[in-house]
Design a protein around this motif. Structure first.
Motif, mmCIF file in Angstrom:
data_model
loop_
_atom_site.group_PDB
_atom_site.id
_atom_site.type_symbol
_atom_site.label_atom_id
_atom_site.label_comp_id
_atom_site.label_asym_id
_atom_site.label_seq_id
_atom_site.Cartn_x
_atom_site.Cartn_y
_atom_site.Cartn_z
ATOM 1 N N GLU A 150 1.242 -1.833 0.024
ATOM 2 C CA GLU A 150 0.222 -0.480 0.133
ATOM 3 C C GLU A 150 0.774 1.163 0.174
ATOM 4 O OE1 GLU A 150 -2.589 -0.332 3.634
ATOM 5 O OE2 GLU A 150 -1.033 -0.139 4.464
ATOM 6 N N ARG A 151 0.022 2.591 -0.770
ATOM 7 C CA ARG A 151 1.037 3.468 -1.320
ATOM 8 C C ARG A 151 0.863 4.562 0.059
ATOM 9 N NH1 ARG A 151 6.035 4.926 -3.019
ATOM 10 N NH2 ARG A 151 6.149 7.355 -3.466
ATOM 11 N N SER A 152 1.785 5.261 0.954
ATOM 12 C CA SER A 152 1.909 6.253 1.666
ATOM 13 C C SER A 152 1.886 7.393 0.827
ATOM 14 C CB SER A 152 3.138 5.995 2.340
ATOM 15 O OG SER A 152 3.160 7.578 3.090
ATOM 16 N N PRO A 153 0.801 8.546 1.232
ATOM 17 C CA PRO A 153 0.326 9.522 0.318
ATOM 18 C C PRO A 153 1.028 10.230 0.267
ATOM 19 C CG PRO A 153 -1.207 9.562 1.668
ATOM 20 C CD PRO A 153 -0.651 8.352 2.739
ATOM 21 N N TYR A 154 1.903 10.429 2.189
ATOM 22 C CA TYR A 154 2.805 11.135 2.357
ATOM 23 C C TYR A 154 4.941 11.200 1.917
ATOM 24 C CZ TYR A 154 -1.309 12.503 5.153
ATOM 25 O OH TYR A 154 -2.821 11.794 5.684
ATOM 26 N N VAL A 155 5.469 10.371 1.528
ATOM 27 C CA VAL A 155 6.619 9.780 1.577
ATOM 28 C C VAL A 155 6.565 9.406 0.052
ATOM 29 C CG1 VAL A 155 8.351 8.034 2.403
ATOM 30 C CG2 VAL A 155 6.412 8.994 3.455
ATOM 31 N N LYS A 156 7.742 9.998 -0.637
ATOM 32 C CA LYS A 156 7.930 10.076 -2.235
ATOM 33 C C LYS A 156 9.169 8.744 -2.524
ATOM 34 C CE LYS A 156 6.098 13.920 -3.310
ATOM 35 N NZ LYS A 156 4.767 13.943 -4.282
ATOM 36 N N GLY A 157 8.793 8.556 -3.257
ATOM 37 C CA GLY A 157 9.304 7.329 -4.157
ATOM 38 C C GLY A 157 9.371 5.901 -3.108
ATOM 39 N N TRP A 158 10.089 5.316 -3.679
ATOM 40 C CA TRP A 158 10.309 3.627 -2.642
ATOM 41 C C TRP A 158 10.103 3.751 -1.823
ATOM 42 C CZ3 TRP A 158 13.552 0.745 -0.226
ATOM 43 C CH2 TRP A 158 14.363 1.133 0.774
ATOM 44 N N VAL A 159 10.614 4.261 -0.637
ATOM 45 C CA VAL A 159 10.381 4.261 0.715
ATOM 46 C C VAL A 159 9.209 4.587 1.069
ATOM 47 C CG1 VAL A 159 12.834 4.585 1.772
ATOM 48 C CG2 VAL A 159 11.600 6.526 0.227
ATOM 49 N N GLY A 216 17.697 8.317 -11.947
ATOM 50 C CA GLY A 216 16.527 8.738 -11.419
ATOM 51 C C GLY A 216 16.253 9.483 -10.199
ATOM 52 N N ARG A 217 14.614 9.649 -9.692
ATOM 53 C CA ARG A 217 15.400 10.514 -8.455
ATOM 54 C C ARG A 217 15.656 10.065 -7.387
ATOM 55 N NH1 ARG A 217 10.719 14.558 -9.426
ATOM 56 N NH2 ARG A 217 9.683 13.676 -11.681
ATOM 57 N N VAL A 218 15.779 10.829 -6.943
ATOM 58 C CA VAL A 218 16.695 10.152 -5.321
ATOM 59 C C VAL A 218 15.827 10.458 -4.358
ATOM 60 C CG1 VAL A 218 19.064 10.185 -3.917
ATOM 61 C CG2 VAL A 218 18.619 10.321 -6.478
ATOM 62 N N VAL A 219 15.802 9.292 -2.746
ATOM 63 C CA VAL A 219 15.353 9.595 -1.629
ATOM 64 C C VAL A 219 15.940 8.944 -0.139
ATOM 65 C CG1 VAL A 219 12.547 10.210 -3.064
ATOM 66 C CG2 VAL A 219 14.019 7.443 -2.827
ATOM 67 N N LEU A 220 15.491 8.981 0.285
ATOM 68 C CA LEU A 220 15.688 8.212 1.703
ATOM 69 C C LEU A 220 16.615 6.755 1.250
ATOM 70 C CD1 LEU A 220 13.375 8.832 4.273
ATOM 71 C CD2 LEU A 220 15.327 10.114 3.792
#
Length: 316
Positions: free
Chosen positions: A53-62, A289-293
């Motif tokens: 399930e996808r968090s609406p608040y956290v970007k990227g794969w995390v 690609g986009r870089v996150v935590l």
């Protein structure tokens, strides 16, 4: 400051290592937790969209959260090709994947809590056999932003402020070492230049381990080198504040700091002059690609950098 795109091959020290295959993506597989082993093998855990399930608040794969229990597929990438291992009935929400000797591996949740009538800390680490079967579970502390394993299977952790001030004894020290059965094997013992507030990233160099962290005071970010065989500790100020990635070989290092959820990182090269790490180059690097935590991990002079579903190798 210069800017180089990956497509122009301007930097031979930055190379694309692996990308999630299109066939996996089209089947609904998501690339989640990842690590690099001591032999330079990349390991990535794939989980099908139906378990997530996808968090609406956290970007990227995390931002993908598994609905436990779930099934995953561990992809191990070496120069000889890919090896895939089915991992069924996973019952924790992992934050970290790490490799252990004999093709075993470790899944670790970044958080734990006290439970039961005696208030024991709940297990947040599970060791798996080479075939993907659980072998044991234990607790390696609370609030873990950075984790790495060494060549002998030692587990090294750097903690965040909620763990440091949350009551767990090893987390309180800011940094810790563990064996693969969950026994604490190393602690700073007053040998750090300041008290940690947050872990940033981790790396290994031959038999040594590096943990990068910053303090709550004005002393800044520190690079701490630990020699597991002796327990020796050496720390120096980092030339980059709060880096996401760090790799070192001898007296040279490379560090990265992300532009969160963008396709760029700040890349810094530094050399050790016997007293301090001095910057020799700073620039902005365009990435695929986009870089996150949790985007960087260093192994023996190579920084592995995750950018979306593509992994890069940055040589020191």
């Amino acid at each position: 400051m210069s800017r180089h795109a990956m497509s122009d091959h301007a930097d031979a020290a930055v190379q694309e290592a692996w990308s999630l295959p299109a066939a996996d993506a089209s089947r609904g597989q998501k690339a989640l937790w990842w690590t690099v082993g001591p032999a330079g093998e990349l390991a990535v855990m794939l989980v099908h969209r139906r378990y997530l399930e996808r968090s609406p608040y956290v970007k990227g794969w995390v931002g993908w959260r598994p609905k436990d229990p779930f099934t995953g597929e561990l992809v191990t990438v070496t120069r000889q090709g890919e090896r895939r291992t089915l991992v069924e009935d996973v019952r924790i929400w992992p934050s970290h994947l790490a490799l252990l000797p004999d093709s075993r591996f470790l899944l670790v949740s970044g958080r734990t809590r006290r439970g039961g009538t005696e208030g024991a800390w709940e297990p947040n680490a599970v060791v798996y056999s080479a075939s993907g079967t659980p072998e044991g579970e234990f607790c390696v502390g609370d609030d873990i932003p950075a984790l790495v394993t060494d060549r002998r299977g030692g587990i090294w952790t750097a903690y965040g402020d909620e763990g440091i001030y949350g009551g767990h004894p090893e987390s309180a020290a800011g940094l810790a070492g563990w064996d693969a059965e969950g026994r604490a094997t190393w602690h700073p013992g007053g040998r750090l230049p300041d008290h940690p507030l947050e872990g940033c990233t981790a790396a290994t160099e031959d038999d040594r381990v590096w943990l990068v962290w910053y303090s709550g005071s004005r002393s800044g970010t520190h690079l701490t080198r630990i020699t597991p065989s002796t327990g020796e500790v050496t720390s120096h100020r980092s030339p980059v504040r709060d880096p996401d990635g760090f790799a070192v070989r001898g007296g040279r290092a490379v560090l990265t700091r992300r532009h969160h959820n963008k396709r760029t990182v700040d890349l810094t090269r530094a050399e050790f002059d016997g007293t301090t790490w001095a910057v020799t180059e700073r620039r902005t690097l365009d990435v695929p690609g986009r870089v996150v935590l949790r985007c960087g991990q260093g192994r023996d002079g190579t920084l592995w950098l995750r950018t979306g579903d593509t992994w890069l190798r940055v040589e020191v």
